[in-house]
Design an enzyme around this catalytic site. Structure first.
Site, mmCIF file in Angstrom:
data_model
loop_
_atom_site.group_PDB
_atom_site.id
_atom_site.type_symbol
_atom_site.label_atom_id
_atom_site.label_comp_id
_atom_site.label_asym_id
_atom_site.label_seq_id
_atom_site.Cartn_x
_atom_site.Cartn_y
_atom_site.Cartn_z
ATOM 1 N N ARG A 1 0.921 -1.138 -0.379
ATOM 2 C CA ARG A 1 0.078 -0.018 0.029
ATOM 3 C C ARG A 1 1.119 1.006 -0.364
ATOM 4 O O ARG A 1 2.113 1.429 0.505
ATOM 5 C CB ARG A 1 -0.889 0.073 1.233
ATOM 6 C CG ARG A 1 -2.036 -1.169 1.221
ATOM 7 C CD ARG A 1 -2.563 -1.006 2.286
ATOM 8 N NE ARG A 1 -2.115 -0.985 4.155
ATOM 9 C CZ ARG A 1 -3.005 -0.256 4.706
ATOM 10 N NH1 ARG A 1 -4.019 0.060 4.692
ATOM 11 N NH2 ARG A 1 -1.990 -1.365 6.033
ATOM 12 N N SER B 1 8.489 -4.956 5.723
ATOM 13 C CA SER B 1 7.865 -5.691 6.452
ATOM 14 C C SER B 1 9.183 -6.933 6.777
ATOM 15 O O SER B 1 8.503 -7.832 6.391
ATOM 16 C CB SER B 1 6.423 -6.551 7.105
ATOM 17 O OG SER B 1 6.137 -5.010 6.948
ATOM 18 N N ASP C 1 7.032 -4.052 10.756
ATOM 19 C CA ASP C 1 5.501 -3.184 10.390
ATOM 20 C C ASP C 1 4.542 -3.562 11.728
ATOM 21 O O ASP C 1 3.831 -3.529 12.550
ATOM 22 C CB ASP C 1 4.668 -4.530 9.765
ATOM 23 C CG ASP C 1 5.220 -5.971 9.760
ATOM 24 O OD1 ASP C 1 4.584 -6.332 8.948
ATOM 25 O OD2 ASP C 1 6.041 -6.431 10.517
HETATM 26 C C1 G6P Z 1 -1.198 -4.602 7.722
HETATM 27 C C2 G6P Z 1 -0.209 -3.843 8.174
HETATM 28 C C3 G6P Z 1 1.246 -4.556 7.669
HETATM 29 C C4 G6P Z 1 1.316 -6.120 8.019
HETATM 30 C C5 G6P Z 1 0.371 -6.552 7.378
HETATM 31 C C6 G6P Z 1 -0.155 -7.896 8.820
HETATM 32 O O1 G6P Z 1 -2.079 -5.137 6.831
HETATM 33 O O2 G6P Z 1 0.043 -3.012 7.273
HETATM 34 O O3 G6P Z 1 1.971 -3.606 7.628
HETATM 35 O O4 G6P Z 1 2.266 -5.979 7.193
HETATM 36 O O5 G6P Z 1 -1.784 -6.066 8.442
HETATM 37 O O6 G6P Z 1 -0.679 -8.642 8.181
HETATM 38 P P1 G6P Z 1 -0.845 -9.337 6.359
HETATM 39 O O7 G6P Z 1 -2.083 -10.938 6.760
HETATM 40 O O8 G6P Z 1 -1.483 -8.411 5.006
HETATM 41 O O9 G6P Z 1 0.324 -10.017 6.643
HETATM 42 C C1 BGC Z 2 9.005 -10.715 8.974
HETATM 43 C C2 BGC Z 2 8.972 -9.356 9.998
HETATM 44 C C3 BGC Z 2 7.374 -9.253 10.044
HETATM 45 C C4 BGC Z 2 6.472 -10.208 10.032
HETATM 46 C C5 BGC Z 2 5.267 -9.971 9.691
HETATM 47 C C6 BGC Z 2 8.228 -11.923 8.747
HETATM 48 O O1 BGC Z 2 8.062 -12.536 7.981
HETATM 49 O O2 BGC Z 2 10.727 -10.848 8.840
HETATM 50 O O3 BGC Z 2 9.942 -8.673 9.860
HETATM 51 O O4 BGC Z 2 7.139 -8.428 10.921
HETATM 52 O O5 BGC Z 2 6.739 -11.286 9.223
HETATM 53 O O6 BGC Z 2 4.649 -9.175 8.906
#
Ligand code: G6P
Ligand code: BGC
Ligand code: BGC
Length: 913
Positions: A536, A600, A654
């Site tokens: 995003r 992330s 994140d």
């Molecule tokens: C939200 C946050 C992201 C995060 C994500 C993890 O969308 O804004 O920064 O990485 O959650 O969750 P997801 O299920 O999208 O991996």
């Molecule tokens: C990453 C982290 C991140 C997490 C959640 C992991 O695979 O190594 O940096 O915070 O995923 O998105």
């Protein structure tokens, strides 16, 4: 009339005949009344199915957990114990099922008479007696010490919660053993068999005799869908649509329902057709006021009704010259066998003589005839009432099948139905009268249902074996408190080692975020959010609370796998393209807003805007990035894109973005947790504990990168073969082991592996390994959330059928249990991790009690119906001295990245650092 008789005795005979006919007229139930009874029973059935209680229905409609009529494939030797069908007798059978190979083998059976003191004694006496008969039977059969599977044919109203769990609601038919009503009769039998200690008998199914009768039918050419028993008692069962059985909460498939129609009329519906004899019989019975229908149809009562009528007519001097006998005045002295003999078309008269003289009566020739009429009236009424009830079931089956004309087979059993000279004929005639649009075939069940019970037992043992395989497969997923405490303790140690820069699988990365927002931040910021389900770009306006605080405009962009697994240049050029599109879309082109980059992935930060990517995770594998400063890679891409100016101020993980985003609303938020595609956590650590960063005052947010916890094999004990297989087939085998037990990228795949394993064991999908189940990543983690949030199992079917899998009810049940086991383990492990973090903070601050908030984000945590609660429960259990509030982040970590940027700008004394 015997014209040879003197005038006055002929007149007497005529008067007596009138008296008898007048009396028997009461047993005539008109067609109109039969239809009323049919309608009343049908209404009761529907009310009971949908569990309506006002008015409370009198038929019970008990689910039996028998879900299909026999396939004919069942095989094996089974022991069957039959209790209650035919009065005070107990029967033991040894049944050999040969599946579709060869003709039926006649069962070996033995009948035992149950002494009255047992049928009226204690439950223990009854079950010890039954177990004793089993041993005696097996001793004779010389079956040796092989494990034996037993099917228990228990013909009383029971509330079943499974094929082998059945609680007796109330005794009927002359049984009154104490200490059994409200108990699980399977358990009572198991305990009695244990007390015998002779044979290794496993009670795998309990079946009502009507079900045994229905299942005894040879399914060729037409399986019986209804089971009817008229013996000592009477009852029926039939195959009902599972979705109509409120108690089950299912939406597909069928289940056999034990109607328990014996209690119909217990609230007065039969009064219009009840005679004073019925009332008297009921008052003098063991269970007055109950089983009213049964007391007008069941063999235990027909003889008694005849006896009461004979006494009445004798009292009117219409029979036996008004002379009775002690035997006739004795309750229960006239049996159903007597009635059947007396009604025998060829020998009835002679039998009547024998029976009446046996009762110490001195009957006249006319008495025989009139006694036959009395028997005829009582049993004809019974047959017609039984037919009315049966046609209520036919109407139900017809409406289920939405057919104008019904063709159905009814399995019949019981001595009254089988041996009474006219009962079955009258019943079938009445069925044709009351249900002319049903083509009903009556199929006599062989050996009284023993076969059917063996078939159900075969199905039950197959299900029990499946259940055993399922439990065995899922047991390693059920982590106990000790295991979770061990994970918590191991994580705690790894945290300390990581902070001190010693060997640890927890990188414990300093983030250079030392302060959470204090609300004075202001300005417009750009933010990027990469690494979750979606990429995003966000425009974040930070204003005062009165100006509405933080306003966010964001746009989701997809990143094709060719880019996530392409080159670093491709990835970052793609990111800059999205930013440019976003700026154009929102009129920000040419503006250089401070930018916060939520990235992330594990990055070793050497500053707020410098982060060296340690390793990709979560399916990303862009080349030439690991070991690089991703902010430099982004800036290089910006430079490559002419005419674009961006001011990258901060790179945040994140978890940090989420903590900051929630911290803006709640200053106690000092932990960030992500459970989405990946999983990770961060928290505010005392700077003095962070060896990699100089200074010992204040705190700094540490990105734990807990996904890597256990990469040293520490979690080996917890890893199942399915986890090992998922890790092996991942793009980063051996890495992110903790993440691979918890996060959304992997749970679906773990479930698929387990389903494949169970299918190969023959437990699921009839052992057929469909291509789709062998396809990697076909079982999405979101399926778990959908399947576990659906009590009706609709979703399970919809999802599996969409994958091309034929699903039975039991399959659906087991698939859901697999999903539950996998997600529960994930939630508990995640909870153990959070407990380790909050306990660390509490001890850091030397507090007895800690109150802290955790900012959470991630699709799995947010969308799974039970995940968040299970995490909270685990934290409460493992960190009782911490009161932890979980704040779901509404705006994601993009807002957090903007706030980190805003704080950096504030600390730098300008909106532009
Ligand atoms: C939200 C946050 C992201 C995060 C994500 C993890 O969308 O804004 O920064 O990485 O959650 O969750 P997801 O299920 O999208 O991996
Ligand atoms: C990453 C982290 C991140 C997490 C959640 C992991 O695979 O190594 O940096 O915070 O995923 O998105
Ligand atoms: C019982 C039923 C049984 C029927 C026929 C009734 O008294 O309540 O469970 O099916 O008798 O044996």
């Amino acid at each position: 009339m015997d014209s040879a008789l003197p005038e006055n005795s002929r007149a007497m005979n005529e008067k007596n005949l009138k008296l008898v006919q007048q009396c028997l007229k009461q047993f005539d139930v008109t067609e109109k009344q039969l239809r009323q009874i049919q309608a009343a029973i049908l209404q009761d059935m529907e009310q009971a199915l949908s569990r309506q209680t006002d008015p409370s229905p009198t038929v019970q409609m008990l689910p039996t957990y028998v879900r299909s009529t026999p396939h004919g494939t069942e095989q094996g030797n089974f022991l069957v114990l039959e209790l209650g069908t035919s009065g005070a007798t107990l029967r033991v059978l040894w049944v050999t099922l040969r599946g579709t190979t060869g003709p039926r083998k006649e069962p070996v059976s033995w009948e035992f008479t149950i002494p009255t003191e047992i049928t009226l004694g204690t439950g223990q006496q009854l079950f010890d007696f039954a177990a004793g008969c089993l041993v005696e039977f097996l001793d004779r059969l010389k079956v040796g010490s092989q494990p034996i599977q037993l099917g228990f044919n228990f013909s009383f109203p029971c509330h079943q919660t499974g094929l082998d769990q059945s609680t007796l609601i109330s005794w009927t038919k002359g049984f009154r053993c104490s200490g059994v009503e409200g108990q699980d009769v399977v358990q009572l039998l198991r305990e009695a068999i244990q007390r015998q200690g002779a044979y290794n008998i496993d009670v795998v199914a309990v079946v009502n005799d009507t079900v045994g009768t229905m299942m005894s039918c040879d399914p060729r050419p037409q399986a019986c869908e209804i089971g009817l028993v008229v013996d000592t008692g009477t009852n029926a069962c039939y195959m009902e649509e599972a979705r109509h059985v409120g108690e089950l909460g299912e939406d597909q498939g069928r289940v056999c329902v034990n109607v328990q129609w014996g209690s119909f009329g217990d609230s007065g519906a039969l009064e219009p057709v009840q005679t004073p004899f019925d009332l008297q019989l009921d008052q003098e019975s063991l269970n007055p006021g109950t089983q009213r229908f049964e007391k007008m149809v069941g063999g235990l009562y027909l003889g008694e009704l005849v006896r009461l009528v004979l006494i009445h007519l004798a009292g009117q001097r219409a029979l036996f010259g008004g002379v009775t006998s002690p035997a006739l005045l004795t309750r229960g002295s006239v049996h159903i066998e007597h009635v059947m003999e007396i009604e025998d078309p060829s020998h009835g008269r002679a039998r009547a003589q024998a029976v009446l003289q046996g009762l110490g009566l001195n009957p006249s020739a006319q008495d025989y005839e009139q006694v036959q009429q009395v028997c005829g009236a009582v049993s004809a009424r019974a047959a017609r009432l039984c037919a009315a009830a049966l046609t209520a079931i036919l109407a139900r089956v017809k409406s289920n099948q939405e057919r104008s004309h019904l063709g159905v087979a009814v399995a019949t059993g019981g001595r009254v139905y089988e041996q009474h000279p006219r009962f079955s004929t009258i019943l079938q005639q009445t069925v044709r009268l009351l249900a002319p649009d049903s083509d009903t075939t009556f199929v006599p069940s062989e050996d009284g249902g023993g076969w059917g019970v063996a078939v159900v037992t075969a199905v039950a043992s197959r299900l029990a074996l499946h259940r055993h395989h399922l439990e065995e497969t899922l047991a390693p997923f059920r982590l106990d408190s000790e295991q979770l405490k061990a994970v918590q303790a191991e994580m705690r140690e790894a945290m300390v080692r990581g902070l001190q820069g010693e060997d640890s699988t927890l990188p414990m990365l300093p983030t250079y975020v030392c302060a959470t927002p204090d609300g004075t931040e202001r300005g417009d910021f750009l933010a990027l959010d990469l690494g979750g389900t979606n990429f995003r770009v966000l425009w974040v306006k930070v204003g005062s609370r009165s100006e509405g605080g933080v306003k966010i405009t964001n746009q989701v962009f997809s990143i094709p796998e060719s880019v996530t697994q392409g080159t670093g240049q491709q990835l970052f050029d793609h990111i800059v393209d999205c930013i440019v599109d976003f700026q154009k879309e929102h009129g920000l082109s040419g503006q250089t807003l401070p930018l916060g980059f939520t990235f992330s992935f594990p990055c070793k930060q050497v500053g707020l805007d410098q982060g060296i990517l340690l390793s990709w995770t979560k399916g990303f594998k862009a080349s030439d990035c690991e070991g690089q400063d991703v902010v430099s890679l982004l800036r290089a891409a910006i430079r490559r894109r002419q005419g674009v100016e961006l001011n990258v101020v901060a790179i945040v993980n994140d978890t940090v973005g989420t903590m900051m985003s929630c911290g803006y609303e709640d200053p106690h938020c000092e932990v960030g947790l992500i459970v989405g595609t990946g999983t990770n956590a961060c928290y505010m650590e005392e700077l003095c504990n962070v060896s990699a960063v100089p200074g010992d005052k204040g705190r700094m947010c540490i990105n734990m990168e807990w996904g890597a916890f256990g990469d040293d094999g520490l979690l080996k004990e917890l890893c199942t073969p399915f986890d090992i297989s998922v890790d092996k087939s991942s793009i980063n085998p051996g890495k992110q082991r903790f993440e691979k037990l918890i996060s959304g990228m992997y749970l679906g795949e773990i479930v698929r592996q387990i389903l494949l394993h169970l299918t190969c064991l023959g437990v699921l999908f009839r052992g057929q390994v469909f291509q789709c189940l062998q396809t990697k990543d076909i079982f999405k983690t979101k399926f778990l959330s959908e399947i576990e949030s659906d009590l009706q199992r609709r979703q399970v079917r919809a999802i599996l059928e969409k994958l091309g899998l034929p699903v039975s009810c039991d399959d659906a049940l087991m698939v859901r249990e697999v999903c539950q086991a996998v997600s529960q383990r994930a939630a508990k492990l995640c909870g153990a991790g959070v407990a380790a973090v909050v306990e660390k903070i509490r001890e850091n601050r030397g507090l007895e009690e800690l109150s802290v908030a955790v900012g959470v984000d991630g699709t799995l945590y947010k969308l799974h119906p039970h995940f968040s609660d299970q995490v909270k429960d685990t934290v409460r259990h493992l960190a009782p001295r911490c009161s932890v509030r979980f704040l779901q982040s509404e705006d994601g970590s993009g807002k957090g990245a903007a706030l980190v940027t805003a704080v950096a700008c504030r600390l730098a004394g300008s909106t532009r650092p």
